[in-house]
Motif scaffolding. Structure first.
Motif, PDB file in Angstrom:
ATOM      1  N   PHE A 100      10.808 -44.345  18.665  1.00 52.30           N
ATOM      2  CA  PHE A 100       9.950 -45.255  17.919  1.00 52.30           C
ATOM      3  C   PHE A 100       8.653 -44.535  17.576  1.00 52.30           C
ATOM      4  CE2 PHE A 100      12.934 -47.861  20.031  1.00 52.30           C
ATOM      5  CZ  PHE A 100      13.053 -49.020  19.298  1.00 52.30           C
ATOM      6  N   GLY A 101       8.166 -44.739  16.351  1.00 47.89           N
ATOM      7  CA  GLY A 101       6.947 -44.069  15.921  1.00 47.89           C
ATOM      8  C   GLY A 101       6.126 -44.941  14.995  1.00 47.89           C
ATOM      9  N   LYS A 102       4.861 -44.538  14.836  1.00 53.62           N
ATOM     10  CA  LYS A 102       3.940 -45.242  13.950  1.00 53.62           C
ATOM     11  C   LYS A 102       3.200 -44.240  13.099  1.00 53.62           C
ATOM     12  CE  LYS A 102       2.624 -49.505  16.211  1.00 53.62           C
ATOM     13  NZ  LYS A 102       1.452 -50.312  16.557  1.00 53.62           N
ATOM     14  N   LEU A 103       2.839 -44.661  11.888  1.00 54.44           N
ATOM     15  CA  LEU A 103       2.030 -43.837  11.004  1.00 54.44           C
ATOM     16  C   LEU A 103       0.987 -44.738  10.349  1.00 54.44           C
ATOM     17  CD1 LEU A 103       2.265 -40.802   9.473  1.00 54.44           C
ATOM     18  CD2 LEU A 103       2.409 -42.426   7.600  1.00 54.44           C
ATOM     19  N   ASP A 104      -0.286 -44.345  10.477  1.00 57.60           N
ATOM     20  CA  ASP A 104      -1.405 -45.088   9.904  1.00 57.60           C
ATOM     21  C   ASP A 104      -1.505 -44.741   8.418  1.00 57.60           C
ATOM     22  OD1 ASP A 104      -3.815 -46.196   9.139  1.00 57.60           O
ATOM     23  OD2 ASP A 104      -4.924 -45.473  10.884  1.00 57.60           O
ATOM     24  N   VAL A 105      -1.218 -45.710   7.544  1.00 57.11           N
ATOM     25  CA  VAL A 105      -1.228 -45.455   6.106  1.00 57.11           C
ATOM     26  C   VAL A 105      -2.640 -45.273   5.565  1.00 57.11           C
ATOM     27  CG1 VAL A 105       0.956 -46.636   5.722  1.00 57.11           C
ATOM     28  CG2 VAL A 105      -1.176 -47.904   5.496  1.00 57.11           C
ATOM     29  N   GLY A 106      -3.633 -45.747   6.290  1.00 56.20           N
ATOM     30  CA  GLY A 106      -5.018 -45.551   5.858  1.00 56.20           C
ATOM     31  C   GLY A 106      -5.475 -44.116   6.049  1.00 56.20           C
ATOM     32  N   LYS A 107      -5.042 -43.498   7.132  1.00 51.81           N
ATOM     33  CA  LYS A 107      -5.410 -42.106   7.410  1.00 51.81           C
ATOM     34  C   LYS A 107      -4.530 -41.116   6.658  1.00 51.81           C
ATOM     35  CE  LYS A 107      -7.281 -42.734  12.050  1.00 51.81           C
ATOM     36  NZ  LYS A 107      -7.094 -42.415  13.460  1.00 51.81           N
ATOM     37  N   TYR A 108      -3.279 -41.474   6.423  1.00 53.09           N
ATOM     38  CA  TYR A 108      -2.327 -40.553   5.800  1.00 53.09           C
ATOM     39  C   TYR A 108      -1.652 -41.207   4.590  1.00 53.09           C
ATOM     40  CZ  TYR A 108      -3.184 -38.693  10.391  1.00 53.09           C
ATOM     41  OH  TYR A 108      -3.808 -38.255  11.531  1.00 53.09           O
ATOM     42  N   PRO A 109      -2.427 -41.496   3.540  1.00 58.92           N
ATOM     43  CA  PRO A 109      -1.852 -42.186   2.377  1.00 58.92           C
ATOM     44  C   PRO A 109      -0.824 -41.354   1.617  1.00 58.92           C
ATOM     45  CG  PRO A 109      -4.096 -41.501   1.911  1.00 58.92           C
ATOM     46  CD  PRO A 109      -3.844 -41.219   3.372  1.00 58.92           C
ATOM     47  N   ILE A 110      -0.939 -40.044   1.667  1.00 57.30           N
ATOM     48  CA  ILE A 110       0.014 -39.196   0.942  1.00 57.30           C
ATOM     49  C   ILE A 110       1.408 -39.318   1.556  1.00 57.30           C
ATOM     50  CG2 ILE A 110       0.588 -36.802   0.358  1.00 57.30           C
ATOM     51  CD1 ILE A 110      -2.474 -36.308   0.223  1.00 57.30           C
ATOM     52  N   VAL A 111       1.473 -39.338   2.897  1.00 56.47           N
ATOM     53  CA  VAL A 111       2.765 -39.477   3.579  1.00 56.47           C
ATOM     54  C   VAL A 111       3.336 -40.870   3.314  1.00 56.47           C
ATOM     55  CG1 VAL A 111       3.940 -39.390   5.808  1.00 56.47           C
ATOM     56  CG2 VAL A 111       2.041 -37.832   5.343  1.00 56.47           C
ATOM     57  N   ALA A 112       2.472 -41.885   3.349  1.00 58.11           N
ATOM     58  CA  ALA A 112       2.932 -43.247   3.068  1.00 58.11           C
ATOM     59  C   ALA A 112       3.462 -43.364   1.647  1.00 58.11           C
ATOM     60  CB  ALA A 112       1.792 -44.234   3.288  1.00 58.11           C
ATOM     61  N   GLU A 113       2.765 -42.764   0.708  1.00 60.56           N
ATOM     62  CA  GLU A 113       3.197 -42.795  -0.689  1.00 60.56           C
ATOM     63  C   GLU A 113       4.538 -42.087  -0.865  1.00 60.56           C
ATOM     64  OE1 GLU A 113       1.573 -40.800  -4.707  1.00 60.56           O
ATOM     65  OE2 GLU A 113       0.086 -41.965  -3.579  1.00 60.56           O
ATOM     66  N   HIS A 115       6.908 -42.013   1.208  1.00 56.43           N
ATOM     67  CA  HIS A 115       7.955 -42.904   1.719  1.00 56.43           C
ATOM     68  C   HIS A 115       7.911 -44.273   1.041  1.00 56.43           C
ATOM     69  CE1 HIS A 115       9.398 -40.132   4.749  1.00 56.43           C
ATOM     70  NE2 HIS A 115       8.131 -39.823   4.982  1.00 56.43           N
ATOM     71  N   ARG A 116       7.208 -44.357  -0.088  1.00 61.07           N
ATOM     72  CA  ARG A 116       7.116 -45.562  -0.917  1.00 61.07           C
ATOM     73  C   ARG A 116       6.579 -46.769  -0.150  1.00 61.07           C
ATOM     74  NH1 ARG A 116      12.301 -44.162  -1.315  1.00 61.07           N
ATOM     75  NH2 ARG A 116      12.976 -46.279  -0.929  1.00 61.07           N
ATOM     76  N   VAL A 117       5.492 -46.549   0.607  1.00 58.55           N
ATOM     77  CA  VAL A 117       4.814 -47.642   1.302  1.00 58.55           C
ATOM     78  C   VAL A 117       3.416 -47.759   0.709  1.00 58.55           C
ATOM     79  CG1 VAL A 117       3.939 -48.474   3.507  1.00 58.55           C
ATOM     80  CG2 VAL A 117       6.121 -47.289   3.425  1.00 58.55           C
ATOM     81  N   ASP A 118       3.098 -48.943   0.205  1.00 62.93           N
ATOM     82  CA  ASP A 118       1.793 -49.200  -0.395  1.00 62.93           C
ATOM     83  C   ASP A 118       0.808 -49.568   0.716  1.00 62.93           C
ATOM     84  OD1 ASP A 118      -0.353 -49.842  -2.007  1.00 62.93           O
ATOM     85  OD2 ASP A 118       0.483 -51.764  -2.648  1.00 62.93           O
ATOM     86  N   GLY A 119      -0.235 -48.771   0.860  1.00 64.97           N
ATOM     87  CA  GLY A 119      -1.221 -49.006   1.913  1.00 64.97           C
ATOM     88  C   GLY A 119      -2.521 -49.588   1.408  1.00 64.97           C
ATOM     89  N   SER A 120      -2.525 -50.159   0.198  1.00 68.89           N
ATOM     90  CA  SER A 120      -3.758 -50.706  -0.350  1.00 68.89           C
ATOM     91  C   SER A 120      -4.141 -51.999   0.359  1.00 68.89           C
ATOM     92  CB  SER A 120      -3.601 -50.958  -1.851  1.00 68.89           C
ATOM     93  OG  SER A 120      -2.680 -51.996  -2.085  1.00 68.89           O
ATOM     94  N   ALA A 121      -5.377 -52.415   0.144  1.00 66.29           N
ATOM     95  CA  ALA A 121      -5.891 -53.609   0.814  1.00 66.29           C
ATOM     96  C   ALA A 121      -5.185 -54.879   0.372  1.00 66.29           C
ATOM     97  CB  ALA A 121      -7.388 -53.736   0.570  1.00 66.29           C
TER      98      ALA A 121
END
Length: 192
Positions: A100-113, A115-121
């Motif tokens: 199990f793992g977690k990734l903070d989309v606020g700190k790492y928006p490029i990785v989130a993008e 993987h097609r995860v929108d981290g906007s407010a």
């Protein structure tokens, strides 16, 4: 978000009547925010927190491990509410071949993008759970269709266990480990 809006509205109202009252209110809010931060989960868990491209490295370097990754933001109320549930699932189902793992989309928006995860407010996509098997994405919640419409999803233990088939994944991970141990014993006996 409602509380934040009410604090901002109160500041504006105080400042309109008297700027000094607005500044006093703002200072009180800042002091309370610093002394009493929002509660976050700090109990036991078996969750690995990824930093930057470490997620892609882990998926590429060890494809025999199945990963359930939560893409989250610390400022997102649904993410904060989901943290104890995810920790409980990690304690119950963690295995050397099911992690199990977690990734903070606020700190790492490029990785989130990536993987097609929108981290906007204003995103309705947080938290997002993605299951990676063999280094590739196999399941995702909440679902996002081709037009970008997000299907609402309720993050409960029962829903996650059912939709990601965690009991089957853990059994499969245990079987893989037994097979690896059996193969290593055979190789050891051949060498002797």
């Amino acid at each position: 978000m409602v509380f934040l809006f009410s604090k901002i509205a109160n500041f504006v109202l105080f400042a309109r009547s008297d700027l000094r009252l607005g500044l006093i209110y703002l200072i009180i809010c800042i002091v309370l925010f610093l002394l009493f931060p929002e509660p976050s989960y700090s109990g036991p868990d078996e969750v690995f927190f990824f930093r930057g491209p470490a997620l892609d490295d882990a998926l590429r370097d060890n494809p025999s491990v199945t990963w359930l990754i939560e893409f989250y933001a610390p400022w997102c109320p649904p993410c904060v509410r989901f943290a104890p549930t995810f920790a409980e699932l990690s304690l119950r189902y963690n295995h050397s071949h099911l992690r199990f793992g977690k990734l903070d989309v606020g700190k790492y928006p490029i990785v989130a993008e990536k993987h097609r995860v929108d981290g906007s407010a204003i995103s309705k996509q947080l938290p997002s759970l993605i299951l990676f098997e063999g280094g590739k994405e196999t399941k995702r919640r909440p679902l996002v269709d081709r037009r970008g419409v997000i299907t609402p999803y309720t993050f409960t233990e029962v829903n996650i266990e059912r939709d990601f088939k965690l009991t089957e994944l853990k059994k499969s991970a245990e079987d893989r480990q037994k097979l690896e141990e059996k193969n290593s014993k055979k190789n050891k006996n051949k060498e002797d």
